[in-house]
Enzyme design. Structure first.
Site, PDB file in Angstrom:
ATOM      1  N   TYR A 163     -35.835   9.393  31.994  1.00  0.00           N
ATOM      2  CA  TYR A 163     -35.777   8.738  30.685  1.00  0.00           C
ATOM      3  C   TYR A 163     -35.311   9.728  29.627  1.00  0.00           C
ATOM      4  O   TYR A 163     -35.433  10.946  29.790  1.00  0.00           O
ATOM      5  CB  TYR A 163     -37.125   8.118  30.309  1.00  0.00           C
ATOM      6  CG  TYR A 163     -38.221   9.120  30.008  1.00  0.00           C
ATOM      7  CD1 TYR A 163     -38.403   9.628  28.716  1.00  0.00           C
ATOM      8  CD2 TYR A 163     -39.098   9.568  31.008  1.00  0.00           C
ATOM      9  CE1 TYR A 163     -39.413  10.539  28.434  1.00  0.00           C
ATOM     10  CE2 TYR A 163     -40.103  10.480  30.732  1.00  0.00           C
ATOM     11  CZ  TYR A 163     -40.258  10.964  29.443  1.00  0.00           C
ATOM     12  OH  TYR A 163     -41.250  11.871  29.160  1.00  0.00           O
ATOM     13  N   CYS A 164     -34.789   9.194  28.544  1.00  0.00           N
ATOM     14  CA  CYS A 164     -34.362   9.981  27.387  1.00  0.00           C
ATOM     15  C   CYS A 164     -34.337   9.042  26.185  1.00  0.00           C
ATOM     16  O   CYS A 164     -34.762   7.895  26.288  1.00  0.00           O
ATOM     17  CB  CYS A 164     -33.002  10.638  27.632  1.00  0.00           C
ATOM     18  SG  CYS A 164     -31.709   9.471  28.106  1.00  0.00           S
ATOM     19  N   THR A 165     -33.837   9.507  25.062  1.00  0.00           N
ATOM     20  CA  THR A 165     -33.960   8.734  23.824  1.00  0.00           C
ATOM     21  C   THR A 165     -33.309   7.355  23.926  1.00  0.00           C
ATOM     22  O   THR A 165     -33.963   6.328  23.790  1.00  0.00           O
ATOM     23  CB  THR A 165     -33.357   9.510  22.643  1.00  0.00           C
ATOM     24  OG1 THR A 165     -33.943  10.809  22.582  1.00  0.00           O
ATOM     25  CG2 THR A 165     -33.601   8.768  21.337  1.00  0.00           C
TER      26      THR A 165
END
Length: 281
Positions: A184-186
């Site tokens: 996951y990331c922004t």
């Protein structure tokens, strides 16, 4: 009444002439009075810009007229009107800098060989079915994970995105090769690449959260698997998904609970630090 908005989106798509795309993006973003950052590369485009609502809508409509960007997943959030100092539109080898453009393969469908996309609800179902076997792997810089992360996530000791590539190649995450790994990331752009790097290394079950933390937070707020605040790349520095967001960060000076991130030791410094208001100079 002024209604400032910020939009965040990216598209992985082969671009034969990134410089032409840069000039076009510079023109339409400037005409819409927007500020922020636009990165164009042979792999696609990565955008974080803000301005008045009508101006931002005009820019998004114009961008979507280009066939490769027609289906761009645009994420909206409230701005302040002074979130970015200027407009920057640049051509770079990658739209997110892992440091080796040759490791990223892109076709008309996006990144080739990436992890399976999971909608936010599917993320919750996976955890409900597989429990603690699921590994959340943070694809951001370490400081971002200090103020917000998925529950029990692995937050790599990465100061830059380039560090992630080194950590993958050095086998830092190999203990999770045979477990379900959710990257996951922004907004999704970094974990698109990270998930492909893990698949290429032989990880057996790799996922990516479709739309990143932003989409998950929009749907579940602070009543799901996310904990804390979301670091953002503008003057706000962090945002919360609800009025009951947990404060999981600790001030690097005194240890007090805080979700505040600031340039340190002064506002003009380039080093970021989780630091409470009392410890700011």
């Amino acid at each position: 009444m002024a209604t400032p908005k910020i939009v965040l989106f990216y598209v992985f798509a082969p671009l034969a002439d990134p410089e032409a795309i840069r000039l076009w993006q510079q023109a339409i973003a400037s005409a819409s009075n927007l500020r922020g950052r636009i990165i164009v590369s042979p792999h696609g485009i990565n955008v974080t810009v803000g301005g008045e609502l009508t101006d931002v809508k005009r820019y998004v409509r114009a961008t979507r007229e280009y066939p490769a960007f027609k289906e761009a997943d645009v994420k909206w959030s409230a701005g302040t009107g002074s979130d970015f100092p200027k407009l920057s539109v640049k051509v770079r080898p990658e739209i997110v800098t892992f440091g080796d453009p040759s490791r990223v393969r892109v076709d008309e469908h996006g990144v080739v060989g990436g992890g399976t996309r999971l909608e936010p609800a599917a993320v919750n179902r996976l955890v409900a079915e597989r429990g603690d076997d699921v590994v959340f792997l943070d694809g951001r810089n370490a400081i971002e994970g200090r103020i917000g992360r998925f529950r029990s996530a692995v937050v790599p000791a990465a100061e830059t995105t380039r560090d992630l590539l080194t950590l993958v190649d050095d086998g830092e995450f190999d203990a999770y090769r045979n477990r379900p790994v959710v990257t996951y990331c922004t907004g999704g752009v970094r974990c698109e690449v990270l998930s492909a790097l893990l698949v290429d290394r032989g990880f057996s079950e790799v996922y990516q959260i479709d739309g990143g933390i932003v989409r998950y937070g929009e749907q579940f707020g602070d009543d799901g698997l996310w904990e804390g605040s979301l670091y953002v790349f503008d003057s706000r520095m962090s945002v919360d998904f609800s009025d009951h967001a947990a404060v999981i960060g600790e001030c690097g000076k005194c240890g007090a609970p805080t979700n505040n991130v600031a340039n340190f030791p002064d506002a003009d410094g380039r080093d970021l630090m989780v630091v409470c208001g009392d410890c700011l100079p």
